[in-house]
Design a protein around this motif. Structure first.
Motif, PDB file in Angstrom:
ATOM      1  N   UNK A 400      -2.813  -4.511  12.721  1.00  0.00           N
ATOM      2  CA  UNK A 400      -3.376  -3.135  12.385  1.00  0.00           C
ATOM      3  C   UNK A 400      -2.316  -2.419  11.553  1.00  0.00           C
ATOM      4  N   UNK A 401      -2.513  -1.905  10.410  1.00  0.00           N
ATOM      5  CA  UNK A 401      -1.644  -1.048   9.848  1.00  0.00           C
ATOM      6  C   UNK A 401      -2.331   0.109   9.705  1.00  0.00           C
ATOM      7  N   UNK A 402      -1.597   1.166   9.414  1.00  0.00           N
ATOM      8  CA  UNK A 402      -2.171   2.604   9.434  1.00  0.00           C
ATOM      9  C   UNK A 402      -1.734   3.056   7.920  1.00  0.00           C
ATOM     10  N   UNK A 403      -2.496   3.444   7.089  1.00  0.00           N
ATOM     11  CA  UNK A 403      -2.444   3.785   5.840  1.00  0.00           C
ATOM     12  C   UNK A 403      -2.525   5.525   5.677  1.00  0.00           C
ATOM     13  N   UNK A 404      -1.788   5.923   5.045  1.00  0.00           N
ATOM     14  CA  UNK A 404      -1.897   7.443   4.742  1.00  0.00           C
ATOM     15  C   UNK A 404      -3.059   7.811   3.851  1.00  0.00           C
ATOM     16  N   UNK A 405      -3.621   8.852   3.830  1.00  0.00           N
ATOM     17  CA  UNK A 405      -4.676   9.247   2.956  1.00  0.00           C
ATOM     18  C   UNK A 405      -4.086  10.264   1.805  1.00  0.00           C
ATOM     19  N   UNK A 406      -4.715  10.120   0.638  1.00  0.00           N
ATOM     20  CA  UNK A 406      -4.688  11.012  -0.453  1.00  0.00           C
ATOM     21  C   UNK A 406      -5.478  12.218  -0.206  1.00  0.00           C
ATOM     22  N   UNK A 407      -5.457  13.176  -1.271  1.00  0.00           N
ATOM     23  CA  UNK A 407      -6.507  14.360  -0.949  1.00  0.00           C
ATOM     24  C   UNK A 407      -7.705  13.781  -0.886  1.00  0.00           C
ATOM     25  N   UNK A 408      -7.955  13.103  -2.132  1.00  0.00           N
ATOM     26  CA  UNK A 408      -9.340  12.636  -2.278  1.00  0.00           C
ATOM     27  C   UNK A 408     -10.025  11.813  -1.369  1.00  0.00           C
ATOM     28  N   UNK A 409      -9.224  10.940  -1.037  1.00  0.00           N
ATOM     29  CA  UNK A 409      -9.800  10.007   0.344  1.00  0.00           C
ATOM     30  C   UNK A 409      -9.899  10.902   1.824  1.00  0.00           C
ATOM     31  N   UNK A 410      -9.095  11.778   1.970  1.00  0.00           N
ATOM     32  CA  UNK A 410      -9.103  12.537   3.092  1.00  0.00           C
ATOM     33  C   UNK A 410     -10.526  13.520   2.916  1.00  0.00           C
ATOM     34  N   UNK A 411     -10.764  14.126   1.810  1.00  0.00           N
ATOM     35  CA  UNK A 411     -11.881  14.898   1.820  1.00  0.00           C
ATOM     36  C   UNK A 411     -13.206  14.120   1.870  1.00  0.00           C
TER      37      UNK A 411
END
Ligand code: ATP
Ligand code: MG
Length: 763
Positions: A400-411
């Motif tokens: 498992x890896x954890x990816x941070x989200x960009x604004x568009x992805x988070x929305x």
């Protein structure tokens, strides 16, 4: 003079030419006649009734009511019916069956608040957009006693009820029409009639109360209809042997329109329930859910439309509460429902802030985020993680890896969570309703189903939602065609009856365009949806590359393509197609809900995992596409639709075609062009033409002999069913042109069997 305007003594035979019986016969010396009325098309496209003054060569001179005199090409004139046929209640009775005559007849009736007209076996309903006094107990009684026979939803529902009992076959009432044409109202009127006839146990009351609930959660104000159903509905009402309602089952067809929860266009609203909750919640509920006014929630605010004229949302909320009580949704469950609604609203207010130089974001910890966490029953930290990171399993070992989200992805993640909570909530409610209305153990299997499903849609901009809706309508149209035209012909041919063929629009080509594997719209869409690099543009190009040879398909510039539907051409914009078709839900969101301390979110999480069969992003390999075994939205919808068609095919269908007389939802305005387009779409003229030339009533020799044999006054030497049948026909003086004897069945023209039934009922 004028004799040839009368209805011919034998019905017109069908002819292949499309408007055969709309032309005068070649031998009609109409130039010599006085006062022959004819339809003239004016430059605005509307038809007006004129009187032919004289005809010379190819031209005719015509006077219009206001005294105007016109010279027109005789070719363009269309015969009008004699006054005596004004406003007939079945279009079958028109001597001249043509578009202007049909339009005029419907208008004549509409002007007098007679909104229902038969078109052979089909009921046409023109939306009055005002209260008409055609409903209620007195009318129900009159139709039940058969003292009233003018066309009505009650009459068609009554027929369904009788046929269910007489033939022991399940029935369906299929209601179609454009948005705003009156389908949902019509369905409710039919339900009222069934409740009145089959009521008694009290369950009918519960069944009726499902309407305000489903409308609150599934309807919204759109530009076309203040109360537009954004889901399709089939309600199956079950009856006991004695014809009493024993239970019901609701099946809904939703897709795509969850997006309305997070986004809707100017002048439209999200689902009614949000506004009802904001306006009508009690002070204690407001406090518990931290509710604000509708205009303080971003999801509701964006379309800048909060109220519907003439509708009191607070009052409606009380109606919904009352209905929830009646269908036995427990108080604590109701509270959870409202908490979920508030959670959705508050999710829309969650905002994000940048946390690094790579555009990654995190939700702002404010009232929005904390309220959502409280309502969902999870920790603020967990919610924050779910909205800002994505767990991915990669490689053979599923690390498992954890990816941070960009604004568009988070929305997107936030909106996806809001949408899936709402759609789970809707499904959950339907489930509760079905539990409450469940048919007891003593089910007879007899039922009447009412189908109210979105009509054909064609807008300036058409997207994935229209693509699905219009596909469904192609299928329903085929069912209609099949039933009324094909089956009719096949049955005649099979039974050895001489019957000229009638041409009708067949939409198989268009269905093939959608369904064909591997090169059809749906397969290609699904294929492109699984490609990691697929885009809406690559989809459009692929469609153009493979489908351009299909006569129903046309490639357009850029990302668009056009489909030639039975109801007209529609150009679709593929923007968003892939995303909507994949309908991904992130594993993180599901985990979030399942970690909840409240029962409802937990239930949602498991139904998302188990039932929805949605592709789950977290479960994907980083390099691969969506798991091919998971179903796309299109495929799932197609499966649902096939199931629906299968169910309908085992029933005797009754069709109601709703017509919208204008685009302003206003009473008294009758737009000929708009109506004509709808009449053409649903083949009303063809139906009439076929019905009056055919033999719509049919019964097997055995059944006929069994049903009426006891009425015979004289003894018949041979007791075989055919001989008995023929003896009955003779005794009742049924004219030879009014019936045909097939190998296995007797076929009758409309109205012939009435006298037999009447005698039988009196005996
Ligand atoms: P959609 O596809 O958008 O759901 P629909 O075909 O279900 O549209 P309805 O919601 O049934 O349309 O009808 C739209 C409006 O038309 C109703 O809200 C009502 O105002 C009016 N209407 C429809 N049928 C009748 C009727 N029989 N009597 C009075 N008003 C009617
Ligand atoms: Mg509706």
């Amino acid at each position: 003079d004028g004799d040839d305007l009368k209805e011919p003594s034998t019905p017109v035979r069908p002819i292949k030419q499309s408007y055969a019986d709309s032309k005068w016969s070649d031998t009609t010396p109409y130039a010599s006649k006085k006062k022959i009325q004819s339809w003239v098309q004016l430059p605005d496209g509307n038809w007006e009734l004129g009187t032919i003054l004289q005809t010379s060569g190819n031209d005719s001179v015509i006077t219009l009511p206001e005294g105007k005199v016109l010279k027109v090409s005789s070719e363009t004139l269309i015969p009008a019916n004699p006054d005596i046929l004004d406003g007939v209640d079945d279009l079958m009775q028109l001597s001249y069956l043509n578009e202007p005559s049909v339009l005029y007849n419907l208008q004549y009736r509409y002007d007098r608040d007679m909104i229902y007209t038969k078109a052979g076996p089909v009921l046409v309903a023109v939306n009055p957009f005002k209260k008409v006094s055609l409903y209620g107990n007195d009318y129900i009684e009159a139709y039940k006693r058969k003292s009233m026979e003018s066309p009505h939803v009650y009459a068609i529902t009554d027929t369904a009820m009788r046929e269910m009992i007489r033939d022991e076959v399940n029935q369906s009432i299929i209601i179609s029409g454009e948005s705003g044409a009156g389908k949902t109202e019509t369905a409710k009127i039919a339900m009222q009639y069934l409740a009145a006839l089959g009521g008694g146990s009290g369950i009918e009351y519960e069944i009726l109360k499902t309407n305000p609930i489903l409308e609150a959660f599934g309807n919204a104000k759109t530009l076309r209809n203040d109360n537009s159903s954004r889901f399709g509905k089939l309600i199956e009402i079950h009856f006991s042997e004695t014809g009493k309602i024993s239970g019901a089952k609701v099946q809904t067809y939703c897709f795509g329109e969850q997006s309305r929860v997070v986004q809707c266009s100017e002048g439209e609203r999200s689902y009614h329930i949000f506004y009802q909750l904001c306006a009508g919640a009690s002070p204690s509920l407001r406090e518990k859910l931290n509710l604000k006014n509708a205009d303080e929630f971003k999801y509701l605010k964006q379309s800048n439309c909060f109220t519907i004229s003439g509708v009191d949302d607070a009052e409606q909320f009380r109606v919904v509460l009352d209905a929830l009580d009646i269908v036995h949704v427990r108080k604590e469950d109701q509270d959870s429902v409202f908490a979920m609604l508030a959670a959705v609203l508050w999710l829309g207010n969650v905002s994000f802030t940048s946390i690094d130089s790579e555009n990654h974001v995190e939700p702002v910890i404010d009232e929005g985020l904390t309220t959502v966490a409280t309502l969902i029953g999870c920790k603020v930290e967990e919610l924050k993680l779910a909205l800002s990171t994505r767990k991915m399993r990669v490689g053979r070992r599923n690390d498992t890896i954890v990816q941070k989200l960009t604004l568009a992805q988070a929305m997107d993640t936030r909106d996806a969570l809001a949408k899936s909570i709402y759609s789970c909530l809707f499904d959950w409610l339907v489930e509760q309703i079905n539990k409450s209305l469940a048919v007891g153990k003593r089910r007879t299997g007899r039922s009447i189903s009412i189908l109210d499903i979105y009509g054909f849609e064609s807008f300036e901009r058409n997207s994935f939602e229209q693509f699905c809706i219009n596909y469904a309508n192609e299928r329903l149209q085929q069912h209609f065609n099949r039933h009324l035209f094909k089956l009719e012909q096949e049955e005649y041919i099979q039974d050895g009856i001489d019957w000229a063929k009638v041409d009708f629009e067949d939409n198989q080509d268009c269905l093939n365009l959608f369904e064909k594997k591997p090169l059809g719209l749906q397969s290609l869409l699904d294929e492109e949806s699984t490609f990691p690099n697929g885009t809406d543009l690559s989809l459009a190009n692929k469609l153009k590359q493979h489908l351009s040879s299909n006569p129903c398909f046309q490639g357009e510039r850029g990302k668009a393509f056009t489909v030639c539907h039975y109801a007209g051409e529609v150009t679709y914009d593929t923007t968003g197609f892939l995303e909507k078709n994949r309908d991904l839900l992130h594993l993180d969101s599901i985990e979030l809900l399942s970690s909840s301390t409240c029962p409802l979110p937990q239930a949602f999480a498991s139904s998302m995992l188990i039932q929805s069969e949605k592709p789950v992003v977290g479960a994907l390999h980083k390099s691969g596409g969506a798991d091919s075994q998971k179903l796309s939205v299109t495929t799932k919808f197609k499966g649902q639709l096939f199931q629906l068609m299968q169910r309908l095919e085992s029933t005797t269908p009754h069709f109601i075609r709703c017509i919208k007389p204008n685009n302003f939802q206003s009473p008294g305005s009758y737009n000929q062009g708009l109506i004509l387009q709808q009449l053409r779409c649903c083949g009303v003229l063809e139906v009439v033409r076929i019905s009056r030339s055919g033999f719509p009533t049919r019964m097997s020799h055995q059944k006929f002999a069994r049903r009426y044999g006891f009425l015979l006054l004289e003894h018949v030497a041979s007791q075989d069913p055919l001989s008995v049948s023929v003896a009955i026909l003779h005794q009742f003086n049924i004219l030879p042109e009014m019936y045909q004897v097939g190998y296995t069945k007797l076929f009758f023209r409309t109205g012939q069997i009435g006298v037999l039934e009447d005698t039988r009922n009196r005996t």
